[in-house]
Design a protein around this motif. Structure first.
Motif, short mmCIF file in Angstrom:
data_model
loop_
_atom_site.label_atom_id
_atom_site.label_comp_id
_atom_site.label_asym_id
_atom_site.label_seq_id
_atom_site.Cartn_x
_atom_site.Cartn_y
_atom_site.Cartn_z
N SER A 1 -14.45 4.13 7.34
CA SER A 1 -14.67 3.37 7.20
C SER A 1 -14.17 3.19 5.46
O SER A 1 -14.37 4.10 5.18
CB SER A 1 -15.77 2.78 6.88
OG SER A 1 -16.46 1.62 5.98
N LEU A 2 -13.99 2.17 4.70
CA LEU A 2 -13.80 2.31 3.52
C LEU A 2 -14.63 1.71 2.28
O LEU A 2 -15.64 1.74 1.98
CB LEU A 2 -11.92 1.91 3.24
CG LEU A 2 -12.00 2.23 1.88
CD1 LEU A 2 -10.24 2.13 1.83
CD2 LEU A 2 -12.06 0.40 1.00
N ARG A 3 -14.78 0.15 3.07
CA ARG A 3 -15.86 -0.85 2.30
C ARG A 3 -16.85 -0.54 3.08
O ARG A 3 -18.33 -0.97 1.40
CB ARG A 3 -15.43 -2.25 2.76
CG ARG A 3 -13.89 -2.95 2.05
CD ARG A 3 -13.79 -3.81 2.22
NE ARG A 3 -12.51 -2.89 3.66
CZ ARG A 3 -11.48 -2.87 3.99
NH1 ARG A 3 -10.63 -2.05 2.58
NH2 ARG A 3 -10.47 -1.11 4.90
N THR A 4 -17.32 -0.54 3.21
CA THR A 4 -18.50 -0.44 4.02
C THR A 4 -19.47 0.94 4.03
O THR A 4 -20.61 1.04 3.33
CB THR A 4 -18.72 -0.12 5.77
OG1 THR A 4 -18.22 -2.20 6.85
CG2 THR A 4 -20.37 -0.76 6.54
N ARG B 1 -22.72 2.82 11.93
CA ARG B 1 -21.62 1.67 12.37
C ARG B 1 -21.29 2.54 14.38
O ARG B 1 -20.99 4.09 14.18
CB ARG B 1 -20.77 2.12 11.57
CG ARG B 1 -19.55 1.83 12.24
CD ARG B 1 -18.22 1.76 10.62
NE ARG B 1 -18.39 0.64 10.49
CZ ARG B 1 -17.22 -0.64 10.32
NH1 ARG B 1 -16.31 0.64 9.71
NH2 ARG B 1 -17.17 -1.31 9.26
N HIS C 1 -20.99 -7.96 13.06
CA HIS C 1 -20.60 -7.09 11.81
C HIS C 1 -21.77 -8.24 10.70
O HIS C 1 -21.19 -8.63 10.00
CB HIS C 1 -19.27 -7.68 11.71
CG HIS C 1 -18.39 -5.40 10.46
ND1 HIS C 1 -19.88 -5.94 9.13
CD2 HIS C 1 -17.90 -5.53 10.23
CE1 HIS C 1 -19.28 -5.00 9.13
NE2 HIS C 1 -18.10 -4.68 8.68
N LEU D 1 -10.28 -7.20 6.35
CA LEU D 1 -10.06 -5.63 5.79
C LEU D 1 -10.35 -4.31 6.22
O LEU D 1 -10.78 -4.32 7.07
CB LEU D 1 -10.04 -5.78 4.35
CG LEU D 1 -9.34 -6.57 3.72
CD1 LEU D 1 -9.87 -5.86 1.67
CD2 LEU D 1 -7.82 -7.15 3.52
N GLN E 1 -20.48 -7.65 6.48
CA GLN E 1 -19.35 -8.66 6.53
C GLN E 1 -19.71 -10.57 6.37
O GLN E 1 -19.47 -10.79 5.90
CB GLN E 1 -18.78 -8.46 7.73
CG GLN E 1 -17.09 -9.17 7.07
CD GLN E 1 -16.15 -8.35 6.61
OE1 GLN E 1 -16.01 -7.12 6.20
NE2 GLN E 1 -15.58 -9.22 5.78
N1 CP Z 1 -14.46 -4.69 6.70
C1 CP Z 1 -14.68 -3.65 6.78
O1 CP Z 1 -16.16 -3.23 7.60
O2 CP Z 1 -14.21 -2.52 6.17
P1 CP Z 1 -14.08 -1.13 6.58
O3 CP Z 1 -13.89 -0.50 8.04
O4 CP Z 1 -13.13 -0.31 5.68
O5 CP Z 1 -15.27 -0.57 6.26
#
Ligand code: CP
Length: 334
Positions: free
Chosen positions: A49-52, A112, A149, A291, A152
């Protein structure tokens, strides 16, 4: 104690209250208000993951909470989830022990755990995630499971409140992707748009229909909110009328556990990519994507660089959506 697996388990009143609070936090911007200095959050990431990950760490830090990152298989024991197995493989720890232990340390857990594409019904029923919920003695927040999700979709609802579309036509468009991807974002986006009263079209090739139970839930939400749900495989007609084009790739359930067969089906639709032409020449439609996105595969770079794209707003609002969720599960009030 209330877990967050999907918004389906929460009331409409809870959803609207959280959405309003997330919008308020987003309007204020980055805001450090250390109201949770006696709280701790464990973030368990079975997948990348980046954002989460970064937005959840920051949301907790801005509230003053301690955060620990736990990545099974990377400095942390591999985990088994099946019952009644002899654990003589790579997994050294069962999730019942792992989450029994973690929930004695932390005041909430974020998890996750993507779809594994082995058994469709097991993924649809969230069998593994539900075992984690059962083993945990503190609230568990779904950071993307096999089928949902919720973080999101709350963030996306905030973006739609901040940038109201010109009309109610919301197209959730399947897009080509070189890999089979989970259905979690597509399901949660459909349910969010239905809950928010949009006229939703699920635009997809015939082999990529979403799960009938999710479609039925979306129809019920749409009925309650005054919206509607349609399905189509006609890109030209659907996209030309859209006020929101939400692009996302997902796997075909017609060949869910057969990756080679699924790849053959998916390869027929490599032209399912959002282009500037699909967006039209006016400011009629927003483009949305959760994303990460593959430029030139899912969407043209020009669309992402245009003023019509909300993708960075969506990512920004992850921080505020999750902060509102943490406030709620910890009973902090606003
Ligand atoms: N949209 C999202 O959940 O991004 P990540 O997979 O980078 O967390």
């Amino acid at each position: 104690m209330q877990h967050l697996l999907s918004w389906q388990d929460w009331t409409q009143t809870q959803w609207h209250k959280l959405l309003e609070r997330a919008c308020e936090l987003s309007f204020k911007g980055h805001h450090w208000q250390q109201r949770a200095i006696d709280k701790s959050l464990g973030l368990v990431f079975f997948n990348p993951s980046l954002r989460t990950r970064s937005s959840m760490e920051l949301a907790a830090a801005q509230l003053g909470a301690h955060v620990s990152l736990i990545e099974p298989g990377s400095g942390v024991w591999d985990m088994e989830w099946r019952d009644d197995v002899i654990m003589d493989g790579t997994a050294a720890e069962h999730i019942e022990e792992a989450f029994g232990v973690l929930s004695q340390y932390f005041d909430a857990l974020g998890v996750r755990l993507f779809a594994d594409f082995h058994h469709y019904s097991q993924n649809r029923d969230e069998t593994i995630f539900k075992k984690i919920l059962k083993a945990s003695k503190v609230p568990v927040i779904n950071l993307e499971s096999a089928f949902y999700h919720p973080c999101q979709s709350l963030a996306d609802a905030v973006s739609l409140r901040q940038y109201p579309p010109q009309g109610k036509k919301f197209v959730l468009s399947w897009c080509y992707h070189p890999k089979a991807l989970p259905m979690a974002v597509a399901n949660s986006t459909l349910l969010m748009a239905a809950r928010e009263g949009y006229e939703v079209t699920v635009l997809r090739p015939d082999e990529f229909a979403l799960d009938p139970e999710v479609m039925t839930s979306a129809q019920q939400l749409a009925d309650d909110a005054g919206g509607s749900i349609h399905e189509s495989s006609d890109r030209t007609q659907s996209l030309s009328q859209a006020n929101v084009i939400y692009a996302k790739a997902w796997a075909s359930k017609t060949a869910y556990s057969d990756s080679e067969k699924e790849q053959v089906i998916r390869a027929n639709y490599q032209d399912w990519r959002i282009t500037q032409n699909d967006m039209g020449n006016s400011d009629r439609a927003w483009f949305m994507h959760p994303l990460p996105v593959r430029r030139g595969v899912v969407v043209d770079t020009a669309v992402l660089k245009s003023d019509a794209s909300l993708h960075l707003s969506q990512a920004r609002n992850r921080l505020f959506a999750q902060k509102a969720i943490l406030e709620t599960v910890w009973g902090l009030g606003s």
